[in-house]
Design a protein around this motif. Structure first.
Motif, PDB file in Angstrom:
ATOM      1  N   ILE A 267       0.843  -1.202   0.000  1.00  0.00           N
ATOM      2  CA  ILE A 267       0.000   0.000   0.000  1.00  0.00           C
ATOM      3  C   ILE A 267       0.882   1.258   0.000  1.00  0.00           C
ATOM      4  O   ILE A 267       1.692   1.452   0.918  1.00  0.00           O
ATOM      5  CB  ILE A 267      -0.912   0.045   1.246  1.00  0.00           C
ATOM      6  N   PRO A 268       0.717   2.146  -0.995  1.00  0.00           N
ATOM      7  CA  PRO A 268       1.469   3.411  -1.001  1.00  0.00           C
ATOM      8  C   PRO A 268       1.114   4.211   0.255  1.00  0.00           C
ATOM      9  O   PRO A 268      -0.063   4.391   0.564  1.00  0.00           O
ATOM     10  CB  PRO A 268       0.957   4.110  -2.262  1.00  0.00           C
ATOM     11  N   THR A 269       2.136   4.680   0.960  1.00  0.00           N
ATOM     12  CA  THR A 269       1.900   5.223   2.303  1.00  0.00           C
ATOM     13  C   THR A 269       2.664   6.515   2.548  1.00  0.00           C
ATOM     14  O   THR A 269       3.799   6.678   2.087  1.00  0.00           O
ATOM     15  CB  THR A 269       2.342   4.162   3.350  1.00  0.00           C
ATOM     16  N   ILE A 270       2.009   7.418   3.298  1.00  0.00           N
ATOM     17  CA  ILE A 270       2.735   8.570   3.856  1.00  0.00           C
ATOM     18  C   ILE A 270       2.920   8.267   5.338  1.00  0.00           C
ATOM     19  O   ILE A 270       1.948   8.137   6.090  1.00  0.00           O
ATOM     20  CB  ILE A 270       1.942   9.885   3.708  1.00  0.00           C
ATOM     21  N   MET A 287      12.267   5.608   7.027  1.00  0.00           N
ATOM     22  CA  MET A 287      13.287   5.936   6.020  1.00  0.00           C
ATOM     23  C   MET A 287      13.776   4.699   5.265  1.00  0.00           C
ATOM     24  O   MET A 287      14.243   4.794   4.137  1.00  0.00           O
ATOM     25  CB  MET A 287      14.480   6.660   6.672  1.00  0.00           C
ATOM     26  N   SER A 288      13.642   3.523   5.905  1.00  0.00           N
ATOM     27  CA  SER A 288      14.084   2.314   5.202  1.00  0.00           C
ATOM     28  C   SER A 288      13.246   2.116   3.925  1.00  0.00           C
ATOM     29  O   SER A 288      13.730   1.539   2.954  1.00  0.00           O
ATOM     30  CB  SER A 288      13.994   1.087   6.113  1.00  0.00           C
ATOM     31  N   LEU A 289      12.009   2.591   3.915  1.00  0.00           N
ATOM     32  CA  LEU A 289      11.190   2.513   2.685  1.00  0.00           C
ATOM     33  C   LEU A 289      11.353   3.765   1.830  1.00  0.00           C
ATOM     34  O   LEU A 289      11.428   3.689   0.602  1.00  0.00           O
ATOM     35  CB  LEU A 289       9.705   2.335   3.025  1.00  0.00           C
ATOM     36  N   VAL A 290      11.400   4.921   2.508  1.00  0.00           N
ATOM     37  CA  VAL A 290      11.485   6.188   1.765  1.00  0.00           C
ATOM     38  C   VAL A 290      12.759   6.215   0.911  1.00  0.00           C
ATOM     39  O   VAL A 290      12.738   6.622  -0.257  1.00  0.00           O
ATOM     40  CB  VAL A 290      11.449   7.389   2.748  1.00  0.00           C
ATOM     41  N   LEU A 296       6.426   7.705   1.312  1.00  0.00           N
ATOM     42  CA  LEU A 296       6.736   9.116   1.572  1.00  0.00           C
ATOM     43  C   LEU A 296       6.735   9.323   3.078  1.00  0.00           C
ATOM     44  O   LEU A 296       6.140   8.543   3.828  1.00  0.00           O
ATOM     45  CB  LEU A 296       5.677  10.023   0.937  1.00  0.00           C
ATOM     46  N   ILE A 297       7.390  10.393   3.519  1.00  0.00           N
ATOM     47  CA  ILE A 297       7.410  10.692   4.953  1.00  0.00           C
ATOM     48  C   ILE A 297       7.021  12.153   5.147  1.00  0.00           C
ATOM     49  O   ILE A 297       7.391  13.020   4.342  1.00  0.00           O
ATOM     50  CB  ILE A 297       8.814  10.389   5.545  1.00  0.00           C
ATOM     51  N   TRP A 298       6.248  12.403   6.192  1.00  0.00           N
ATOM     52  CA  TRP A 298       5.908  13.782   6.565  1.00  0.00           C
ATOM     53  C   TRP A 298       6.066  13.878   8.085  1.00  0.00           C
ATOM     54  O   TRP A 298       5.483  13.094   8.817  1.00  0.00           O
ATOM     55  CB  TRP A 298       4.472  14.119   6.162  1.00  0.00           C
ATOM     56  N   ILE A 314       0.487  11.381  -3.954  1.00  0.00           N
ATOM     57  CA  ILE A 314       0.253   9.939  -3.744  1.00  0.00           C
ATOM     58  C   ILE A 314      -1.103   9.495  -4.320  1.00  0.00           C
ATOM     59  O   ILE A 314      -1.335   8.305  -4.538  1.00  0.00           O
ATOM     60  CB  ILE A 314       0.394   9.582  -2.246  1.00  0.00           C
ATOM     61  N   LEU A 315      -1.997  10.447  -4.586  1.00  0.00           N
ATOM     62  CA  LEU A 315      -3.289  10.084  -5.173  1.00  0.00           C
ATOM     63  C   LEU A 315      -3.153   9.712  -6.656  1.00  0.00           C
ATOM     64  O   LEU A 315      -3.991   9.021  -7.216  1.00  0.00           O
ATOM     65  CB  LEU A 315      -4.302  11.231  -5.028  1.00  0.00           C
ATOM     66  N   ASP A 316      -2.046  10.166  -7.252  1.00  0.00           N
ATOM     67  CA  ASP A 316      -1.842   9.910  -8.674  1.00  0.00           C
ATOM     68  C   ASP A 316      -1.566   8.414  -8.916  1.00  0.00           C
ATOM     69  O   ASP A 316      -0.695   7.825  -8.258  1.00  0.00           O
ATOM     70  CB  ASP A 316      -0.638  10.760  -9.137  1.00  0.00           C
ATOM     71  N   LEU A 317      -2.309   7.810  -9.851  1.00  0.00           N
ATOM     72  CA  LEU A 317      -2.204   6.361 -10.074  1.00  0.00           C
ATOM     73  C   LEU A 317      -0.792   5.954 -10.489  1.00  0.00           C
ATOM     74  O   LEU A 317      -0.259   4.948 -10.029  1.00  0.00           O
ATOM     75  CB  LEU A 317      -3.231   5.918 -11.126  1.00  0.00           C
ATOM     76  N   GLY A 318      -0.159   6.779 -11.338  1.00  0.00           N
ATOM     77  CA  GLY A 318       1.198   6.468 -11.796  1.00  0.00           C
ATOM     78  C   GLY A 318       2.165   6.402 -10.623  1.00  0.00           C
ATOM     79  O   GLY A 318       2.975   5.477 -10.495  1.00  0.00           O
ATOM     80  N   LYS A 319       2.058   7.392  -9.728  1.00  0.00           N
ATOM     81  CA  LYS A 319       2.938   7.455  -8.553  1.00  0.00           C
ATOM     82  C   LYS A 319       2.690   6.236  -7.658  1.00  0.00           C
ATOM     83  O   LYS A 319       3.627   5.618  -7.140  1.00  0.00           O
ATOM     84  CB  LYS A 319       2.615   8.755  -7.794  1.00  0.00           C
ATOM     85  N   ARG A 320       1.396   5.890  -7.494  1.00  0.00           N
ATOM     86  CA  ARG A 320       1.071   4.741  -6.634  1.00  0.00           C
ATOM     87  C   ARG A 320       1.643   3.448  -7.225  1.00  0.00           C
ATOM     88  O   ARG A 320       2.200   2.627  -6.508  1.00  0.00           O
ATOM     89  CB  ARG A 320      -0.455   4.629  -6.461  1.00  0.00           C
ATOM     90  N   ASN A 321       1.537   3.314  -8.538  1.00  0.00           N
ATOM     91  CA  ASN A 321       2.087   2.103  -9.174  1.00  0.00           C
ATOM     92  C   ASN A 321       3.604   2.018  -8.985  1.00  0.00           C
ATOM     93  O   ASN A 321       4.144   0.955  -8.722  1.00  0.00           O
ATOM     94  CB  ASN A 321       1.747   2.068 -10.667  1.00  0.00           C
ATOM     95  N   GLU A 322       4.280   3.172  -9.105  1.00  0.00           N
ATOM     96  CA  GLU A 322       5.744   3.196  -8.894  1.00  0.00           C
ATOM     97  C   GLU A 322       6.094   2.705  -7.491  1.00  0.00           C
ATOM     98  O   GLU A 322       7.009   1.913  -7.299  1.00  0.00           O
ATOM     99  CB  GLU A 322       6.224   4.647  -8.968  1.00  0.00           C
ATOM    100  N   MET A 323       5.328   3.214  -6.509  1.00  0.00           N
ATOM    101  CA  MET A 323       5.622   2.842  -5.118  1.00  0.00           C
ATOM    102  C   MET A 323       5.324   1.368  -4.878  1.00  0.00           C
ATOM    103  O   MET A 323       6.056   0.686  -4.164  1.00  0.00           O
ATOM    104  CB  MET A 323       4.803   3.714  -4.156  1.00  0.00           C
TER     105      MET A 323
END
Ligand SMILES: CC(=O)N[C@H]1[C@@H](OP(=O)(O)OP(=O)(O)OC[C@H]2O[C@@H](n3ccc(=O)[nH]c3=O)[C@H](O)[C@@H]2O)O[C@H](CO)[C@@H](O)[C@@H]1O
Length: 348
Positions: A267-270, A287-290, A296-298, A314-323
């Motif tokens: 799951i793509p996560t912040i 950070m081990s994932l970032v 992503l980290i905030w 992170i809502l963008d489908l392309g970005k989510r697929n990359e993650m």
């Protein structure tokens, strides 16, 4: 063989303990659990039908001068009680998964024939496991810690029901957003997410499930205001597999097990690390994932605007697929079985 799990305090110690207990039971071994009276383990371990013994002990890091002065006596008493437990059940090896019950339990193994095994879930050793690791037959870690204390990197065990999830990654709208405060809830997520996510909720672009922590329902509901009726708000989620199955995106603390679970499911996560965690271990966990572009980290001290930018991306489908691709490359599977195998080897 007879194994004891020593774990308590938070879900982050208890749930991996349960996964390991089940893997050992599956191999035909007898399982006992050593916990502390009044801890979360009292409720959760019983539900899993594992024989549970509770020591009447409190956290060793006592508050104030009285806590400090009585600490050695409380530790000695706990060691005595734990030794009695090991002898009574003829325990071959005790596995410390962390939490304050593990300190007296770990030291007690040195007074009887029980072997000591340590599993550290975080990317920084906790106080108890740090002192036990030097005395243990076997040390395993959830993150890659470069063999610190001669440890073996095995990963963090997630529950079977979570490991089995298969996701469909294609949804574009509405996007299902899971907000998780961890086993104890997270104040920042409860107070800041409602206003930051309001526009997306109102436009119907996202749906939210929000886990707010025990006794935090009313205040979080108030923070959502009139949106509250559209939010699935829960103090504690019993069926985590179902909500992970539902989620397209997650916003959560970076407790070791949550990190392991979102990466296992993909799951793509912040991550919003708890800033007061010992040695800032949640930032290191995240950070081990970032660092691998898998999350992503905030940080809480960053601005709302910075969160909104990250959330938008992170809502963008392309970005989510990359993650998701990055997560698939680093995930570890069958960790509980691997830990059970190494525990058997350590006892032989
Ligand atoms: C504030 C703090 O110091 N937290 C620590 C604590 O976190 P904590 O126990 O909160 O966090 P973790 O993320 O490690 O584990 C939470 C576990 O609880 C489960 N869960 C959570 C919410 C819920 O409603 N239902 C549910 O079942 C999750 O699926 C997960 O298995 O122990 C972890 C493991 O040592 C550390 O990494 C964390 O830093």
């Amino acid at each position: 063989m007879n194994f004891a799990i020593m774990a308590g305090g938070t879900g982050g110690h208890i749930f991996p303990g349960i996964a390991v207990a089940k893997a050992l039971q599956k191999k035909g071994h007898s399982l006992f659990w050593l916990g502390a009276k009044g801890g979360m383990e009292e409720r959760i371990v019983k539900q899993h039908g594992i024989a549970l013994t509770l020591l009447p002990i409190k956290p060793l890091r006592g508050k104030g001068i009285i806590g400090m002065l009585t600490m050695p006596f409380r530790l000695l008493k706990g060691i005595y009680q734990a030794k009695k437990f090991f002898v009574k059940h003829n325990i071959d090896a005790a596995i410390s998964m962390g939490g304050y019950v593990a300190a007296p339990g770990g030291f007690a193994t040195k007074l009887c024939r029980t072997k000591l095994i340590v599993h550290e879930q975080n990317s920084v050793f906790g106080m108890t496991n740090r002192s036990l690791a030097k005395k243990a037959e076997l040390v395993m870690t959830g993150f890659d810690l470069n063999g610190q204390y001669s440890s073996r990197w095995v990963g963090n065990p997630v529950r079977d029901s979570i490991e089995k999830i298969i996701k469909n990654y294609e949804r574009v709208k509405p996007i299902n957003v899971l907000i998780l405060g961890g086993s104890l809830g997270a104040q920042t997520l409860n107070t800041r997410m409602p206003s930051m996510l309001a526009n997306w909720v109102k436009s119907g672009d996202i749906k939210i499930k929000h886990q707010c922590g025990r006794d935090k329902f009313r205040m979080t509901e108030t923070a959502y205001g009139e949106m509250a009726q559209d939010i699935d708000l829960q103090e504690f989620i019993q069926n985590m597999a179902a909500v992970y199955q539902w989620a397209d995106v997650c916003v959560c603390r970076a407790g070791a097990l949550t990190v392991a679970e979102v990466s296992t499911v993909g799951i793509p996560t912040i991550f919003v690390p708890y800033p007061h965690a010992v040695d800032d271990h949640q930032t290191h966990n995240a950070m081990s994932l970032v660092n691998k572009k898998a999350a992503l980290i905030w940080q809480e001290n960053e601005s709302d605007e910075s969160f909104l930018n990250k959330f938008e991306s992170i809502l963008d489908l392309g970005k989510r697929n990359e993650m998701q691709l990055a997560l698939a490359k680093i995930k570890k599977t069958h960790v509980a079985d691997a830990i059970a195998f190494y525990c058997e080897e350590a006892v032989k």
